[in-house]
Scaffold this motif. Structure first.
Motif, PDB file in Angstrom:
ATOM      1  N   UNK A  83      -7.926   5.620  44.870  1.00  0.00           N
ATOM      2  CA  UNK A  83      -9.204   5.171  45.424  1.00  0.00           C
ATOM      3  C   UNK A  83     -10.371   5.900  44.740  1.00  0.00           C
ATOM      4  N   UNK A  84     -10.859   5.274  43.665  1.00  0.00           N
ATOM      5  CA  UNK A  84     -11.928   5.904  42.880  1.00  0.00           C
ATOM      6  C   UNK A  84     -13.288   5.817  43.568  1.00  0.00           C
ATOM      7  N   UNK A  85     -13.342   5.141  44.737  1.00  0.00           N
ATOM      8  CA  UNK A  85     -14.636   5.063  45.427  1.00  0.00           C
ATOM      9  C   UNK A  85     -14.927   6.359  46.196  1.00  0.00           C
ATOM     10  N   UNK A  86     -13.913   7.219  46.329  1.00  0.00           N
ATOM     11  CA  UNK A  86     -14.136   8.498  47.034  1.00  0.00           C
ATOM     12  C   UNK A  86     -15.164   9.329  46.262  1.00  0.00           C
ATOM     13  N   UNK A  87     -16.179   9.805  46.976  1.00  0.00           N
ATOM     14  CA  UNK A  87     -17.203  10.623  46.314  1.00  0.00           C
ATOM     15  C   UNK A  87     -16.798  12.089  46.346  1.00  0.00           C
ATOM     16  N   UNK A  88     -17.055  12.772  45.240  1.00  0.00           N
ATOM     17  CA  UNK A  88     -16.691  14.183  45.158  1.00  0.00           C
ATOM     18  C   UNK A  88     -17.958  15.023  44.992  1.00  0.00           C
ATOM     19  N   UNK A  89     -18.219  15.861  45.963  1.00  0.00           N
ATOM     20  CA  UNK A  89     -19.332  16.800  45.867  1.00  0.00           C
ATOM     21  C   UNK A  89     -18.721  18.161  45.524  1.00  0.00           C
ATOM     22  N   UNK A 183     -10.741  10.324  33.469  1.00  0.00           N
ATOM     23  CA  UNK A 183     -11.615   9.570  34.368  1.00  0.00           C
ATOM     24  C   UNK A 183     -12.134  10.477  35.496  1.00  0.00           C
ATOM     25  N   UNK A 184     -11.264  11.306  36.022  1.00  0.00           N
ATOM     26  CA  UNK A 184     -11.677  12.208  37.106  1.00  0.00           C
ATOM     27  C   UNK A 184     -12.753  13.182  36.603  1.00  0.00           C
ATOM     28  N   UNK A 185     -12.545  13.721  35.403  1.00  0.00           N
ATOM     29  CA  UNK A 185     -13.530  14.641  34.816  1.00  0.00           C
ATOM     30  C   UNK A 185     -14.873  13.949  34.609  1.00  0.00           C
ATOM     31  N   UNK A 186     -14.820  12.753  34.047  1.00  0.00           N
ATOM     32  CA  UNK A 186     -16.070  12.041  33.719  1.00  0.00           C
ATOM     33  C   UNK A 186     -16.815  11.566  34.953  1.00  0.00           C
ATOM     34  N   UNK A 187     -16.070  11.065  35.938  1.00  0.00           N
ATOM     35  CA  UNK A 187     -16.745  10.427  37.066  1.00  0.00           C
ATOM     36  C   UNK A 187     -16.968  11.356  38.250  1.00  0.00           C
ATOM     37  N   UNK A 188     -16.153  12.400  38.379  1.00  0.00           N
ATOM     38  CA  UNK A 188     -16.235  13.212  39.601  1.00  0.00           C
ATOM     39  C   UNK A 188     -16.661  14.655  39.348  1.00  0.00           C
ATOM     40  N   UNK A 189     -16.462  15.163  38.137  1.00  0.00           N
ATOM     41  CA  UNK A 189     -16.811  16.561  37.877  1.00  0.00           C
ATOM     42  C   UNK A 189     -18.056  16.633  36.988  1.00  0.00           C
ATOM     43  N   UNK A 241      -9.459  14.697  48.700  1.00  0.00           N
ATOM     44  CA  UNK A 241      -8.370  13.710  48.848  1.00  0.00           C
ATOM     45  C   UNK A 241      -8.010  12.938  47.572  1.00  0.00           C
ATOM     46  N   UNK A 242      -8.991  12.640  46.728  1.00  0.00           N
ATOM     47  CA  UNK A 242      -8.675  11.886  45.509  1.00  0.00           C
ATOM     48  C   UNK A 242      -7.819  12.733  44.559  1.00  0.00           C
ATOM     49  N   UNK A 243      -8.225  13.968  44.348  1.00  0.00           N
ATOM     50  CA  UNK A 243      -7.457  14.850  43.462  1.00  0.00           C
ATOM     51  C   UNK A 243      -6.061  15.100  44.038  1.00  0.00           C
ATOM     52  N   UNK A 244      -5.985  15.233  45.345  1.00  0.00           N
ATOM     53  CA  UNK A 244      -4.698  15.480  46.002  1.00  0.00           C
ATOM     54  C   UNK A 244      -3.723  14.336  45.695  1.00  0.00           C
TER      55      UNK A 244
END
Ligand SMILES: [Fe+2]
Ligand SMILES: [Fe+2]
Length: 385
Positions: A83-89, A183-189, A241-244
């Motif tokens: 679920x890539x819609x999860x926002x990561x702060x 993708x996680x690095x680019x979009x969430x970090x 939750x997304x990383x988990x």
């Protein structure tokens, strides 16, 4: 126990093998800095011949065949199963993780005394936590690309058709892993780090070795064995939750990859001479040290402008940090034992892992009995959370 022929025995020192006498010499670790590949790529000569086989009998290696059949059903899609819609702060994640894991987040005040960290405010410590996330995920991503290249090489070099088939599924798995970490690095970090120097050195050694089994030993047994333990640890600690979920999915694949390494090498290592086994032991020891060195994460300290002397002081007075590093060998040691490498050639590797403090893991379950490795269906179908 195999004994080395006295004429062939050459005991190499730590200096010969890893470039320093004391494995815990943090100054030497920090002083080894990688070169930036300014052109945006990095080439390594690949010295191993590609091998065709004319023996197409599927299932000649039944355990590898079984793993291949499982792997075909275990594919998942990094774009749609997460679920890539999860926002990561990131700031909130650093704080929530520290609250959830107080023992890991606690700094020893005595260790910080007299260092620049003594004057850091909360904001600076949070920034350190954020850089930590960026660094860790970047190294996971680079390591995954290493696995992608190594496994493509195994398709070419391993002599048996069942292993070529299985390795082909692993190539797909690793492409997916590079994709999701990137993708996680680019979009969430909030930033990439280049390949850590120690990890880079190890991956270059693995790719350039001319013996096909060394790719397996370096990648499937050592790098992926450590990754599996590290992913498990972060999966347990993170509150995001997304990383988990991402890590849980990747771990299900990695369990298969490590099992593939053990199943492939087991028989082959029974046939090698003591001198040949000693070379494998030295390679495994060198790999273990490179991976331990990587965890000093010198690039993060550098970015946070902490002087080397301060890093050394902090590292040396944080024994619990060492315990964590040693935990990362919990998958590797039982697998080396299963392969006979701990006790071959006069038990040289057993002595080395005893020195490192990691020998206690030897009787844990090895990866040929990992449930994930032989599970039917993808993590998405199994609703693995
Ligand atoms: Fe992977
Ligand atoms: Fe893998």
């Amino acid at each position: 126990m195999t004994t080395l022929d006295e004429n062939t025995e050459q005991l190499k020192s730590n200096l010969d093998l890893i470039g320093r006498e004391d494995i815990n010499d943090i100054e030497a670790v920090l002083n080894f800095v990688g070169k930036y590949d300014v052109e945006g790529f990095h080439r390594v000569p690949d010295n191993c011949p590609a091998e065709f086989t004319w023996d197409y009998e599927k299932g000649a290696k039944p355990q590898l065949d079984k793993l291949y059949e499982k792997a075909k059903k275990a594919q998942w899609n990094g774009q749609t199963d997460l679920d890539w819609s999860i926002e990561v702060d990131q700031e909130r994640v650093v704080i929530a993780n520290a609250e959830a894991n107080p023992a890991q987040a606690q700094w020893d005040e005595a260790a910080l005394a007299g260092t620049v960290l003594e004057k850091w405010d909360d904001k600076r410590f949070i920034q350190f936590g954020i850089e930590n996330q960026n660094w860790l995920l970047s190294q996971f991503m680079h390591g995954e690309q290493g696995a992608l290249l190594c496994t493509a090489k195994i398709v070419e070099t391993v002599p048996w058709i069942d292993a070529k088939y299985y390795a082909a599924t692993q190539v797909m798995d690793e492409a997916r892993h590079v994709e999701v970490f990137s993708k996680y690095l680019d979009e969430k970090l909030s930033g990439h780090y280049p390949m850590n120097a120690h990890l880079g050195l190890l991956l270059d050694d693995i790719v350039s070795d001319s013996r096909w089994d060394m790719t397996y030993l370096g990648m499937q047994i050592m790098v992926e064995g450590l990754a599996l333990a590290a992913f498990g640890f972060i999966h347990m600690m993170t509150t995001e939750p997304l990383l988990k979920k991402l890590l849980r999915y990747v771990m299900a694949d990695e369990a298969r990859h490590v099992a593939f390494g053990v199943l492939s090498l087991q028989e082959y290592y029974n046939e090698l001479s003591a001198a040949e086994l000693r070379e494998r032991q030295e390679f495994a020891f060198e790999a273990a040290i490179r991976m331990k060195d990587r965890m000093v994460m010198q690039e993060v300290w550098e970015r946070m402008e902490v002087p080397t002397a301060d890093v050394m002081k902090i590292m040396q007075s944080a024994p619990e940090r060492d315990d964590f590093q040693i935990l990362l060998f919990s998958k590797i040691v039982p697998n080396l034992r299963k392969l006979g490498l701990l006790d071959a050639a006069d038990g040289w590797l057993r002595t080395k892992f005893t020195e490192m403090g990691a020998i206690a893991f030897e009787h844990l379950t090895d990866s040929t009995e990992d449930e994930d490795a032989f599970a039917d269906g993808s993590p998405a179908d199994r609703q693995v959370a």
